[in-house]
Design an enzyme around this catalytic site. Sequence first.
Site, PDB file in Angstrom:
ATOM      1  N   ASP A  27       0.993  -1.446   0.155  1.00  0.00           N
ATOM      2  CA  ASP A  27       0.332  -0.278  -0.067  1.00  0.00           C
ATOM      3  C   ASP A  27       0.935   1.308  -0.071  1.00  0.00           C
ATOM      4  O   ASP A  27       0.027   2.353   0.161  1.00  0.00           O
ATOM      5  CB  ASP A  27      -0.657  -0.321   1.411  1.00  0.00           C
ATOM      6  CG  ASP A  27      -0.355  -0.116   2.551  1.00  0.00           C
ATOM      7  OD1 ASP A  27       0.602  -1.088   2.730  1.00  0.00           O
ATOM      8  OD2 ASP A  27      -0.787  -0.025   3.728  1.00  0.00           O
ATOM      9  N   HIS A  49       7.114  -1.196  13.705  1.00  0.00           N
ATOM     10  CA  HIS A  49       5.967  -2.344  12.611  1.00  0.00           C
ATOM     11  C   HIS A  49       6.124  -3.068  12.279  1.00  0.00           C
ATOM     12  O   HIS A  49       6.276  -3.826  11.108  1.00  0.00           O
ATOM     13  CB  HIS A  49       6.183  -0.841  11.110  1.00  0.00           C
ATOM     14  CG  HIS A  49       5.160  -1.221  10.101  1.00  0.00           C
ATOM     15  ND1 HIS A  49       3.704  -1.610  10.841  1.00  0.00           N
ATOM     16  CD2 HIS A  49       4.806  -1.102   8.723  1.00  0.00           C
ATOM     17  CE1 HIS A  49       2.812  -1.254   9.066  1.00  0.00           C
ATOM     18  NE2 HIS A  49       3.792  -1.656   8.476  1.00  0.00           N
TER      19      HIS A  49
HETATM   20 ZN   LIG Z   1       0.322   0.626   5.268  1.00  0.00          ZN
HETATM   21 ZN   LIG Z   2       2.828  -1.196   6.420  1.00  0.00          ZN
END
Ligand SMILES: [Zn+2]
Ligand SMILES: [Zn+2]
Length: 293
Positions: free
Chosen positions: A68, A153
Site C-alpha cells: 500500500d 511496524h
Molecule cells: Zn500501510
Molecule cells: Zn505497512
Amino acid sequence: MSDRLVLLGTKGGPAVRPGSPLPTATAMVVGGQVTLVDCGAGVTVSLAAAGLELSALRRVFLTHLHSDHVLELGPLLHTAWTSGLSRPLAVFGPAGTAHYLGSFMEMMRFDIKTRIEDEGRLPLRDLIMLTEYSQGEVLTSAQLCVTALANRHPPVKESYALRFDWQGRKSIVFSGDTAPFPPLADFAQGADILLHEAMLPAGMEAIVARVGGGERLRAHLRASHSEAAQAGEIAAAAGVGHLVLHHLIPADDPAFGEEDWRAALAETWAGPLTIGRDGLVIPLGEEAGGAGG
Ligand SMILES: [Zn+2]
Ligand SMILES: [Zn+2]
C-alpha cells in the site's frame, strides 16, 4: 505553484473497493517542485488529477515496502518518463527498493527498449537516481534536509518515519506505519505538520467482524499500527503545529466519519487537526503556520 501538501491517498491497507479512498501517497509541492512520499495504487492518476505535472516530480520517498506504499512506484516512474520527464528523479527507499526497481525495469524491458530506440527517449534507468537509506540523515541540500527514524511496524524491520525540513519554510514529519512510538515525539519536535497514521478502535472491531481473523488480526493491528488517540499523544508530546491523520483504518466504512475521528482525539489533542481525505490540499504558506497546540 503555491507551496502545499496534497493528500493523494489516505487509506490504510492495499484493498480498493467501489467508493473507497486510495492507498497511501502524499505530495509536497515546494518551490514549484513535487516531492512524493509513498506510492500506493492510483498515485499516478491522483497526481495528474491534483493538477501536478508528472514531469515536475523531483523526489520520491518510500517509508517501507508494504504494497500500500510501493505498489505503483514503477508505473509512476515509467509514466513520468513517457510524460516528458527530462531531469533526474531521485528515489529514496529502504533496503529492497533496488530489487523492486531493477525487477520492474526488467519486466518492462521490451517497452522501455522500444521507446528508447524507436522514439529517441533518454534511457529511463539514467533518469532515476536511487538511494537506499537507513536511519539518520537521508538528504541534505540547500533547500531540504531529510532524516529518517526507524519506527515500530512488525514484522517489517525496514520501516521509517521521515522528517522533511524545508529550509526557511516548513517542517513536515511523516510517522510512516507504526505502533505508538514515543521516540517519534522527539523526532517530530516542533514540526509544523505531523502526518500520523491512525486507527479507530470501534472501526477496527468492525473490520475484524467483517473479514474474520478474530484475535489474530486484532493483535496484528495493535502491534503494528496506532490508535487515533495515541497519534494525538505523540503530536502533543512533540508540540507540532498541526496534526494530520492519514493511512486511516477504517477508511471506507460508511458507519464511521469525521466526527468519530475527532471524538477519538478529544482527550489527547487540542490543536489544529485535519482528518485526511483524498485530494485534500493543505497550504504551506504563512497563513497555514504554527498555530501551536
Ligand atoms: Zn500501510
Ligand atoms: Zn505497512
